[in-house]
Design a protein around this motif. Structure first.
Motif, PDB file in Angstrom:
ATOM      1  N   LEU A  33      33.233 -11.708 -38.211  1.00 10.09           N
ATOM      2  CA  LEU A  33      33.131 -12.846 -37.312  1.00 10.09           C
ATOM      3  C   LEU A  33      34.521 -13.251 -36.833  1.00 10.09           C
ATOM      4  N   GLU A  34      34.560 -14.097 -35.830  1.00  9.97           N
ATOM      5  CA  GLU A  34      35.826 -14.548 -35.252  1.00  9.97           C
ATOM      6  C   GLU A  34      36.726 -15.181 -36.311  1.00  9.97           C
ATOM      7  N   ASP A  35      38.026 -15.147 -36.064  1.00 13.24           N
ATOM      8  CA  ASP A  35      38.994 -15.684 -37.017  1.00 13.24           C
ATOM      9  C   ASP A  35      38.796 -17.163 -37.318  1.00 13.24           C
ATOM     10  N   ASP A  36      38.275 -17.921 -36.355  1.00 15.64           N
ATOM     11  CA  ASP A  36      38.125 -19.358 -36.585  1.00 15.64           C
ATOM     12  C   ASP A  36      36.745 -19.736 -37.128  1.00 15.64           C
ATOM     13  N   THR A  37      35.924 -18.758 -37.464  1.00 11.43           N
ATOM     14  CA  THR A  37      34.604 -19.034 -38.029  1.00 11.43           C
ATOM     15  C   THR A  37      34.753 -19.369 -39.508  1.00 11.43           C
TER      16      THR A  37
END
Length: 123
Positions: A26-30
């Motif tokens: 998943l995205e780094d900021d998830t």
């Protein structure tokens, strides 16, 4: 995934060399909480197994439950409309069970090392 199979949710600090299942990154900021919310909105938990969620416990202290574990437990209970028991596992036992997961979801957040096993139930 079939009933009784396991999905593993891990943070970015989880040892990559121990993962044997396909990985969904998943995205780094998830955050772990965001991922759990999304997963548990479509992933029914086992209602026969006494603890359909297990979390990695690195503290070894029975009274010390990480904030993220409390949050994931609340998310699961809301999604299931019932109290969802969780069990804590030490590193070796967690890694052993995680090796049989059908899929691993890896979040990008750098939260303290956290990992969860979700046992799938029937739809």
């Amino acid at each position: 995934m079939n009933d009784g199979e396991t999905l593993t949710l891990v943070g970015s600090g989880y040892p990559e060399n121990t993962i044997t299942a396909p990985i969904v990154r998943l995205e780094d900021d998830t955050t772990t909480e965001d991922a759990a919310q999304a997963i548990l909105s479509v992933f029914p938990l086992d209602n026969i197994h006494p603890s359909p969620i297990a979390f990695l416990d690195l503290t070894g202290e029975s009274y010390d439950v990480p904030d993220v574990a409390f949050a994931v437990n609340g998310i699961a209970s809301d999604a299931e409309l019932r109290r969802v028991p969780m069990e804590r596992l030490g590193l070796e036992e967690f890694l052993e069970q995680a090796r049989s997961s059908s899929v691993v979801v890896r979040v990008g957040s750098d939260a303290p090392p956290c990992a969860f096993l979700f046992r799938r139930g029937a739809l």
